[in-house]
Write a protein that holds these residues in place. Structure first.
Motif, PDB file in Angstrom:
ATOM      1  N   ASN A   9       0.820  -1.217   0.000  1.00 34.66           N
ATOM      2  CA  ASN A   9       0.000   0.000   0.000  1.00 34.66           C
ATOM      3  C   ASN A   9       0.852   1.264   0.000  1.00 34.66           C
ATOM      4  OD1 ASN A   9      -2.434  -1.378   0.026  1.00 34.66           O
ATOM      5  ND2 ASN A   9      -2.535  -1.461   2.254  1.00 34.66           N
ATOM      6  N   ASN A  10       2.057   1.174   0.517  1.00 31.76           N
ATOM      7  CA  ASN A  10       2.948   2.335   0.581  1.00 31.76           C
ATOM      8  C   ASN A  10       3.756   2.558  -0.698  1.00 31.76           C
ATOM      9  OD1 ASN A  10       2.187   3.016   3.158  1.00 31.76           O
ATOM     10  ND2 ASN A  10       3.922   2.019   4.164  1.00 31.76           N
ATOM     11  N   LEU A  11       3.698   1.627  -1.638  1.00 29.14           N
ATOM     12  CA  LEU A  11       4.540   1.730  -2.835  1.00 29.14           C
ATOM     13  C   LEU A  11       4.302   3.027  -3.606  1.00 29.14           C
ATOM     14  CD1 LEU A  11       4.490  -1.930  -4.203  1.00 29.14           C
ATOM     15  CD2 LEU A  11       6.421  -0.721  -3.169  1.00 29.14           C
ATOM     16  N   VAL A  12       3.053   3.336  -3.903  1.00 26.71           N
ATOM     17  CA  VAL A  12       2.707   4.563  -4.637  1.00 26.71           C
ATOM     18  C   VAL A  12       1.551   5.227  -3.908  1.00 26.71           C
ATOM     19  CG1 VAL A  12       1.966   5.579  -6.820  1.00 26.71           C
ATOM     20  CG2 VAL A  12       3.397   3.532  -6.831  1.00 26.71           C
ATOM     21  N   GLN A  13       1.760   6.483  -3.476  1.00 24.96           N
ATOM     22  CA  GLN A  13       0.728   7.195  -2.735  1.00 24.96           C
ATOM     23  C   GLN A  13       0.645   8.652  -3.199  1.00 24.96           C
ATOM     24  OE1 GLN A  13       0.268   5.742   1.597  1.00 24.96           O
ATOM     25  NE2 GLN A  13       2.474   5.773   1.261  1.00 24.96           N
ATOM     26  N   ILE A  14      -0.492   9.268  -2.929  1.00 25.78           N
ATOM     27  CA  ILE A  14      -0.708  10.673  -3.269  1.00 25.78           C
ATOM     28  C   ILE A  14      -0.879  11.451  -1.968  1.00 25.78           C
ATOM     29  CG2 ILE A  14      -2.255  12.333  -4.379  1.00 25.78           C
ATOM     30  CD1 ILE A  14      -2.924  10.156  -6.415  1.00 25.78           C
TER      31      ILE A  14
END
Length: 193
Positions: A9-14
């Motif tokens: 879940n932390n790989l790609v975040q906005i």
């Protein structure tokens, strides 16, 4: 298993930038992601020996954070997103690229019209060893001050008044509305007929 899911879940975040070190000349910023503020993360820029380009990152900027190992505090800010608070610049389109600064200065290129436009809010300063401008026509509207010598290979036409603070030397004839002045001279203030 929960740790693996957390990292995925932390790989790609906005998130939204809360603090920036741009004022210190550093491409680092902290980001609020779902209520959690990261450590200072590096901001992706163009950085190598060929060319370095750095644009300041601003508080309130909505960004994408990539964390290759799933650790939100060891990621990198890879770009920003247009949103309600920061919309696309005007006249941007599928044929026009626009670079717009906060003071209103704009640089745009329209591939359909083949026109490059530079609209500066204030001054433009160019320093170089030599410069060459080649164009079919050039139109300049301004009051101009030039320091240094000028060589003109061609004709010069002046529609207004011409004044000189020094000598004028010519290898050709000098004429005015009354005719040839090349050999005209007077020592007693006599006027021309």
């Amino acid at each position: 298993m929960s740790e693996i899911l957390r990292r995925i879940n932390n790989l790609v975040q906005i998130g939204t930038v809360t603090e920036s070190k741009s004022a210190d000349g550093l491409a680092l910023a902290r980001v609020n992601i779902l209520g959690r503020v990261t450590d200072f993360l590096p901001v992706m820029q163009s950085a190598n020996s060929f060319k370095s380009h750095a644009a300041p990152i601003c508080v309130g900027e909505q960004v994408v954070v990539l964390a290759p190992y799933g650790d939100g505090d060891s990621g990198v800010i890879i770009g920003s997103l247009f949103n309600k608070g920061c919309k696309e610049p005007s006249r941007y389109s599928d044929t026009t690229e626009v670079l717009e600064y906060e003071d209103g200065t704009r640089i745009s290129y329209d591939t359909k019209e083949k026109v490059l436009t530079v609209d500066a809010a204030n001054a433009i300063s160019i320093t170089c060893k030599s410069a060459t401008v080649k164009a079919d026509t050039v139109s300049i509207t301004t009051t101009t001050t030039h320091t240094g010598d000028i060589s003109v290979l061609g004709n010069v036409s002046v529609s207004g008044e011409f004044s000189a603070g020094g000598s004028i030397t010519t290898g050709g004839t000098v004429t005015d509305a009354k005719g040839d002045l090349t050999n005209f001279s007077t020592t007693d203030g006599a006027s021309r007929a």
